[in-house]
Design a protein around this motif. Structure first.
Motif, mmCIF file in Angstrom:
data_model
loop_
_atom_site.group_PDB
_atom_site.id
_atom_site.type_symbol
_atom_site.label_atom_id
_atom_site.label_comp_id
_atom_site.label_asym_id
_atom_site.label_seq_id
_atom_site.Cartn_x
_atom_site.Cartn_y
_atom_site.Cartn_z
ATOM 1 N N GLU A 287 -7.885 2.381 -7.295
ATOM 2 C CA GLU A 287 -7.504 3.798 -7.238
ATOM 3 C C GLU A 287 -5.990 4.005 -7.347
ATOM 4 O OE1 GLU A 287 -9.321 5.150 -3.605
ATOM 5 O OE2 GLU A 287 -11.327 5.219 -4.518
ATOM 6 N N GLY A 288 -5.236 2.907 -7.493
ATOM 7 C CA GLY A 288 -3.791 3.015 -7.639
ATOM 8 C C GLY A 288 -3.048 3.212 -6.329
ATOM 9 N N ASP A 289 -3.710 2.969 -5.200
ATOM 10 C CA ASP A 289 -3.067 3.145 -3.901
ATOM 11 C C ASP A 289 -2.499 1.844 -3.341
ATOM 12 O OD1 ASP A 289 -3.396 5.909 -3.661
ATOM 13 O OD2 ASP A 289 -5.458 5.668 -2.975
ATOM 14 N N ALA A 290 -2.718 0.728 -4.029
ATOM 15 C CA ALA A 290 -2.154 -0.560 -3.624
ATOM 16 C C ALA A 290 -1.928 -1.390 -4.875
ATOM 17 C CB ALA A 290 -3.092 -1.282 -2.667
ATOM 18 N N GLU A 291 -1.000 -2.326 -4.781
ATOM 19 C CA GLU A 291 -0.732 -3.237 -5.890
ATOM 20 C C GLU A 291 -0.132 -4.517 -5.347
ATOM 21 O OE1 GLU A 291 2.096 -1.476 -8.559
ATOM 22 O OE2 GLU A 291 3.723 -1.643 -7.137
ATOM 23 N N GLY A 292 -0.126 -5.538 -6.188
ATOM 24 C CA GLY A 292 0.535 -6.777 -5.809
ATOM 25 C C GLY A 292 1.991 -6.497 -5.469
ATOM 26 N N PHE A 293 2.504 -7.197 -4.483
ATOM 27 C CA PHE A 293 3.847 -6.950 -3.969
ATOM 28 C C PHE A 293 4.891 -6.962 -5.070
ATOM 29 C CE2 PHE A 293 7.794 -8.291 -1.853
ATOM 30 C CZ PHE A 293 7.917 -7.256 -0.957
ATOM 31 N N HIS A 294 5.628 -5.884 -5.178
ATOM 32 C CA HIS A 294 6.738 -5.701 -6.123
ATOM 33 C C HIS A 294 6.364 -5.964 -7.584
ATOM 34 C CE1 HIS A 294 9.164 -5.325 -2.563
ATOM 35 N NE2 HIS A 294 10.251 -5.130 -3.280
ATOM 36 N N CYS A 295 5.113 -5.770 -7.931
ATOM 37 C CA CYS A 295 4.699 -6.003 -9.324
ATOM 38 C C CYS A 295 5.374 -5.046 -10.296
ATOM 39 C CB CYS A 295 3.189 -5.911 -9.457
ATOM 40 S SG CYS A 295 2.366 -7.406 -8.897
ATOM 41 N N GLN A 296 5.676 -3.844 -9.862
ATOM 42 C CA GLN A 296 6.343 -2.880 -10.736
ATOM 43 C C GLN A 296 7.842 -3.139 -10.808
ATOM 44 O OE1 GLN A 296 4.749 -0.544 -12.658
ATOM 45 N NE2 GLN A 296 2.905 -1.554 -11.917
ATOM 46 N N ALA B 191 -13.172 -5.664 0.096
ATOM 47 C CA ALA B 191 -13.756 -4.517 -0.615
ATOM 48 C C ALA B 191 -12.819 -3.315 -0.564
ATOM 49 C CB ALA B 191 -15.120 -4.162 -0.025
ATOM 50 N N SER B 192 -12.249 -3.044 0.597
ATOM 51 C CA SER B 192 -11.347 -1.891 0.693
ATOM 52 C C SER B 192 -10.033 -2.159 -0.034
ATOM 53 C CB SER B 192 -11.120 -1.484 2.154
ATOM 54 O OG SER B 192 -10.602 -2.545 2.911
ATOM 55 N N LEU B 193 -9.574 -3.414 -0.064
ATOM 56 C CA LEU B 193 -8.375 -3.741 -0.848
ATOM 57 C C LEU B 193 -8.645 -3.502 -2.330
ATOM 58 C CD1 LEU B 193 -5.508 -4.852 -1.209
ATOM 59 C CD2 LEU B 193 -6.517 -7.157 -1.199
ATOM 60 N N ARG B 194 -9.784 -3.965 -2.812
ATOM 61 C CA ARG B 194 -10.131 -3.745 -4.224
ATOM 62 C C ARG B 194 -10.202 -2.257 -4.555
ATOM 63 N NH1 ARG B 194 -13.874 -8.280 -3.156
ATOM 64 N NH2 ARG B 194 -13.016 -10.084 -4.227
ATOM 65 N N THR B 195 -10.754 -1.481 -3.647
ATOM 66 C CA THR B 195 -10.840 -0.035 -3.862
ATOM 67 C C THR B 195 -9.456 0.577 -3.944
ATOM 68 O OG1 THR B 195 -12.988 0.116 -2.761
ATOM 69 C CG2 THR B 195 -11.701 2.144 -2.917
ATOM 70 N N LEU B 196 -8.575 0.209 -3.021
ATOM 71 C CA LEU B 196 -7.208 0.739 -3.036
ATOM 72 C C LEU B 196 -6.494 0.386 -4.335
ATOM 73 C CD1 LEU B 196 -6.094 0.000 0.628
ATOM 74 C CD2 LEU B 196 -6.359 2.262 -0.405
ATOM 75 N N VAL B 197 -6.648 -0.854 -4.785
ATOM 76 C CA VAL B 197 -6.005 -1.274 -6.035
ATOM 77 C C VAL B 197 -6.581 -0.507 -7.216
ATOM 78 C CG1 VAL B 197 -5.684 -3.213 -7.622
ATOM 79 C CG2 VAL B 197 -5.325 -3.545 -5.168
ATOM 80 N N VAL C 292 0.851 -1.179 0.000
ATOM 81 C CA VAL C 292 0.000 0.000 0.000
ATOM 82 C C VAL C 292 0.888 1.231 0.000
ATOM 83 C CG1 VAL C 292 -1.770 1.241 1.305
ATOM 84 C CG2 VAL C 292 -1.795 -1.253 1.253
ATOM 85 N N LYS C 293 0.541 2.214 -0.831
ATOM 86 C CA LYS C 293 1.323 3.448 -0.901
ATOM 87 C C LYS C 293 1.330 4.157 0.450
ATOM 88 C CE LYS C 293 0.881 4.624 -5.762
ATOM 89 N NZ LYS C 293 0.384 5.609 -6.732
#
Length: 95
Positions: A39-48, A31-37, A20-21
Motif C-alpha cells: 500500500e506504499g506505507d512502508a519500504e526498505g530502509f532508505h531505498c528512496q 502479513a501486515s508488513l507485506r500489506t504496508l509495503v 514505516v510512514k
C-alpha cells in the motif's frame, strides 16, 4: 549452536530493515508488513534516498518468502552497502 550455524554459516546475518510512514501502524507480523509495503506505507530502509545502502538486502526477495519468516538467502556485498548485521562478537572486524 546448530541453529545459528544453519541460519548463517558464515557467522553474519543481514537483517532487513523497513521504515514505516508517519501515521501508519507498525507491522505486527509478516502479513501486515507485506500489506504496508504493497500500500506504499512502508519500504526498505532508505531505498528512496540511498538505494545503494541497503539495496543488496533484496527486500522484494525477503518479502516473497514464507508466511511467518522467510528462509535465509545469500546477500553479496556491493560498494556502499551498509547492512544491519547480527554476528558473534569474536567475528567483528577491528577498525
Amino acid at each position: 549452536d546448530a541453529l545459528t550455524a544453519q541460519a548463517c554459516p558464515q557467522g553474519v546475518l543481514v537483517v532487513p530493515a523497513f521504515e514505516v510512514k508517519e501515521g501508519a501502524p507498525l507491522p505486527a507480523d509478516m502479513a501486515s508488513l507485506r500489506t504496508l509495503v504493497s500500500e506504499g506505507d512502508a519500504e526498505g530502509f532508505h531505498c528512496q534516498g540511498f538505494p545503494k545502502g541497503h539495496g543488496p538486502t533484496d527486500f522484494p526477495r525477503f518479502l516473497s518468502g514464507g508466511s511467518d519468516w522467510p528462509s535465509s538467502y545469500a546477500v553479496a556485498y556491493q560498494e556502499c552497502f551498509e547492512p544491519y548485521v547480527v554476528l558473534a562478537v569474536n567475528r567483528v572486524p577491528l577498525y
